[in-house]
Design an enzyme around this catalytic site. Sequence first.
Site, mmCIF file in Angstrom:
data_model
loop_
_atom_site.group_PDB
_atom_site.id
_atom_site.type_symbol
_atom_site.label_atom_id
_atom_site.label_comp_id
_atom_site.label_asym_id
_atom_site.label_seq_id
_atom_site.Cartn_x
_atom_site.Cartn_y
_atom_site.Cartn_z
ATOM 1 N N GLU A 82 23.439 101.513 25.417
ATOM 2 C CA GLU A 82 24.817 101.379 25.906
ATOM 3 C C GLU A 82 24.840 101.468 27.434
ATOM 4 O O GLU A 82 24.390 102.462 28.007
ATOM 5 C CB GLU A 82 25.693 102.477 25.272
ATOM 6 C CG GLU A 82 27.156 102.193 25.457
ATOM 7 C CD GLU A 82 28.064 103.148 24.693
ATOM 8 O OE1 GLU A 82 27.637 103.694 23.653
ATOM 9 O OE2 GLU A 82 29.201 103.341 25.153
ATOM 10 N N LYS A 267 31.793 111.026 19.366
ATOM 11 C CA LYS A 267 30.862 109.898 19.564
ATOM 12 C C LYS A 267 30.440 109.869 21.047
ATOM 13 O O LYS A 267 29.279 109.653 21.372
ATOM 14 C CB LYS A 267 31.535 108.582 19.158
ATOM 15 C CG LYS A 267 30.612 107.387 19.138
ATOM 16 C CD LYS A 267 30.491 106.678 20.484
ATOM 17 C CE LYS A 267 29.533 105.493 20.410
ATOM 18 N NZ LYS A 267 29.302 104.876 21.723
ATOM 19 N N ASP A 283 14.229 113.900 15.939
ATOM 20 C CA ASP A 283 14.898 113.222 14.832
ATOM 21 C C ASP A 283 16.410 113.211 15.089
ATOM 22 O O ASP A 283 17.096 114.206 14.865
ATOM 23 C CB ASP A 283 14.549 114.006 13.544
ATOM 24 C CG ASP A 283 15.113 113.378 12.291
ATOM 25 O OD1 ASP A 283 16.101 112.625 12.387
ATOM 26 O OD2 ASP A 283 14.564 113.653 11.214
ATOM 27 N N HIS A 381 33.052 100.939 32.338
ATOM 28 C CA HIS A 381 32.294 100.234 31.294
ATOM 29 C C HIS A 381 32.086 98.780 31.654
ATOM 30 O O HIS A 381 31.008 98.236 31.497
ATOM 31 C CB HIS A 381 33.092 100.264 29.978
ATOM 32 C CG HIS A 381 32.726 101.423 29.137
ATOM 33 N ND1 HIS A 381 32.399 101.303 27.827
ATOM 34 C CD2 HIS A 381 32.617 102.729 29.421
ATOM 35 C CE1 HIS A 381 32.126 102.488 27.334
ATOM 36 N NE2 HIS A 381 32.257 103.372 28.286
HETATM 37 P P1 NDP Z 1 5.446 119.095 11.494
HETATM 38 O O1 NDP Z 1 5.253 118.858 10.074
HETATM 39 O O2 NDP Z 1 4.706 118.218 12.462
HETATM 40 O O3 NDP Z 1 5.153 120.617 11.765
HETATM 41 C C1 NDP Z 1 5.011 121.149 13.024
HETATM 42 C C2 NDP Z 1 3.678 121.804 13.090
HETATM 43 O O4 NDP Z 1 3.367 122.111 14.434
HETATM 44 C C3 NDP Z 1 3.637 123.135 12.354
HETATM 45 O O5 NDP Z 1 3.342 122.970 11.019
HETATM 46 C C4 NDP Z 1 2.568 123.922 13.097
HETATM 47 O O6 NDP Z 1 1.372 123.790 12.388
HETATM 48 C C5 NDP Z 1 2.426 123.151 14.432
HETATM 49 N N1 NDP Z 1 2.707 124.019 15.588
HETATM 50 C C6 NDP Z 1 1.891 124.154 16.650
HETATM 51 N N2 NDP Z 1 2.403 125.010 17.533
HETATM 52 C C7 NDP Z 1 3.567 125.443 17.023
HETATM 53 C C8 NDP Z 1 4.564 126.327 17.490
HETATM 54 N N3 NDP Z 1 4.455 126.966 18.654
HETATM 55 N N4 NDP Z 1 5.660 126.516 16.736
HETATM 56 C C9 NDP Z 1 5.801 125.866 15.561
HETATM 57 N N5 NDP Z 1 4.891 125.024 15.057
HETATM 58 C C10 NDP Z 1 3.778 124.798 15.788
HETATM 59 O O7 NDP Z 1 6.977 118.946 11.929
HETATM 60 P P2 NDP Z 1 8.232 119.751 11.449
HETATM 61 O O8 NDP Z 1 7.980 120.696 10.333
HETATM 62 O O9 NDP Z 1 8.842 120.289 12.698
HETATM 63 O O10 NDP Z 1 9.153 118.597 10.860
HETATM 64 C C11 NDP Z 1 9.718 117.643 11.711
HETATM 65 C C12 NDP Z 1 9.546 116.265 11.127
HETATM 66 O O11 NDP Z 1 10.046 116.224 9.791
HETATM 67 C C13 NDP Z 1 10.300 115.236 11.879
HETATM 68 O O12 NDP Z 1 9.476 114.107 12.037
HETATM 69 C C14 NDP Z 1 11.453 114.889 10.938
HETATM 70 O O13 NDP Z 1 11.912 113.574 11.146
HETATM 71 C C15 NDP Z 1 10.832 115.062 9.590
HETATM 72 N N6 NDP Z 1 11.680 115.319 8.430
HETATM 73 C C16 NDP Z 1 13.013 115.596 8.517
HETATM 74 C C17 NDP Z 1 13.767 115.853 7.396
HETATM 75 C C18 NDP Z 1 15.201 116.224 7.556
HETATM 76 O O14 NDP Z 1 15.643 116.424 8.666
HETATM 77 N N7 NDP Z 1 15.965 116.355 6.485
HETATM 78 C C19 NDP Z 1 13.160 115.841 6.063
HETATM 79 C C20 NDP Z 1 11.726 115.591 6.090
HETATM 80 C C21 NDP Z 1 11.030 115.336 7.222
HETATM 81 P P3 NDP Z 1 0.272 124.918 12.408
HETATM 82 O O15 NDP Z 1 0.970 126.236 12.615
HETATM 83 O O16 NDP Z 1 -0.378 124.804 11.097
HETATM 84 O O17 NDP Z 1 -0.613 124.562 13.572
#
Ligand code: NDP
Length: 427
Positions: A82, A267, A283, A381
Amino acid sequence: MTHSHFSEFYKKTKVERIKALLDARVIQIEDALLLFENSQLTDQLANHMIENQLTQYSLPLGVALHFLIDNQTYQVPMVTEEPSVIAAASAAAKVIAQAGGFKTHLSERKMIGQVALKDIPDLAHALEELSLNKEIILKKANNAHPSIVKRGGGADEVEFRTIPATEHSPTFLVVHVHIDVLEAMGANIVNTMMEAIASYIETLTDGKVLMSILSNYATECLATATCQIPLSLLERGDYLGEEVRDAMIEASQFAYVDPYRATTHNKGIMNGIDAVVLASGNDWRAIEAGAHAYAARSGQYRSLSIWEKADNGDLKGSLTLPLPVGFVGGSIGIHPTAQFSQRLLSLKSAKELESVIVSVGLAQNFAALRALVTEGIQKGHMGLQAKSLAISAGASGNEIEHVANELKKQTHMNLETAISILDTIKN
Ligand code: NDP
């Protein structure tokens, strides 16, 4: 950073803008090269990110300037199609910076996971069993994702809600688990935990699990931005500061009571919020869904922001919404432009990103309301729309500016007029 680097930034060429960011030491040479390259995702990465990938869809990324947030200056990356969004955010941020900038307040960053149950034979007994076994529920949830616990986060609270039967639905018993997801948005972390506790909860309640998933209504992860603007900074053309303040307050009251207006009001806020959420690799559907649910929390859909008169007569604005954005996780770590956005913001945490995003939302809202109650929204705009029309008409290089300037002088700005102006220039 000095203001001189950024004066009349919008009039500079892309090369001059990148140089200004370099000279101001906002970006390093590697990032300047990245911006010159205009690079797409690699085919391998794009193919890995989604299913059935065919090509890439580009949107421009720009930078909003003048943001002073919690006493720190930010150059904010925004991705949007936009035309007026970045100009409006920057103009509003400039006024608000002169008034001391934005102050933000953030709640804890907790996500809520839901296990929804139906067909509970004895509701009172099920609730009692759940209450007695809260600690075991938390332990099972945390055991499913031990790494988040090791990092200092994890599940730490359980709540129960019963939703009575209606003529269209059975009684639902819902278990809510609050989870500190630290620097992640947390969807996958939460979903893993919820699925891990589902069968235990079924056993405790003798009910049937319908589903186990996070809620995007992230009421335990709220961000608020406020600002206070003296009347002298609100004067605009023939409008006195007091007139602008009072009209903005009335515009805010109108959006609070009328859902038709509230939708458009919000919006405008999301114009800014989505653009930064997108640039940061987060997201935006999750943020959109949570924001609109929060806007309807009273039972009526209302404005997310409020503008009112401060005790000393200034205009006071505030915006609150759920902002469960991540600093890590999802595609953030693999998307090179999302990584660039973090560097441009010198971002250190998800909380800091929340502060930036909620402030941009308030700035966007300030710009829209101020324009609406003074010269109207179309003036700004249409200036930018003129450029889009010039490009659609086939203008390139210097012709774009030329056609756009001529278009702005016309009473009716449309593609046909743009084409005829371009013809005149060329012949
Ligand atoms: P991830 O699955 O990528 O998990 C993040 C990972 O980062 C953790 O599992 C952790 O793994 C690692 N990590 C490293 N450092 C840190 C820290 N300091 N704090 C927290 N985690 C850390 O992503 P999310 O669980 O955040 O999920 C987000 C994604 O899910 C987005 O892509 C979203 O679009 C999607 N999604 C959204 C839905 C919804 O909104 N309804 C439904 C399903 C998916 P470890 O500790 O093992 O290293």
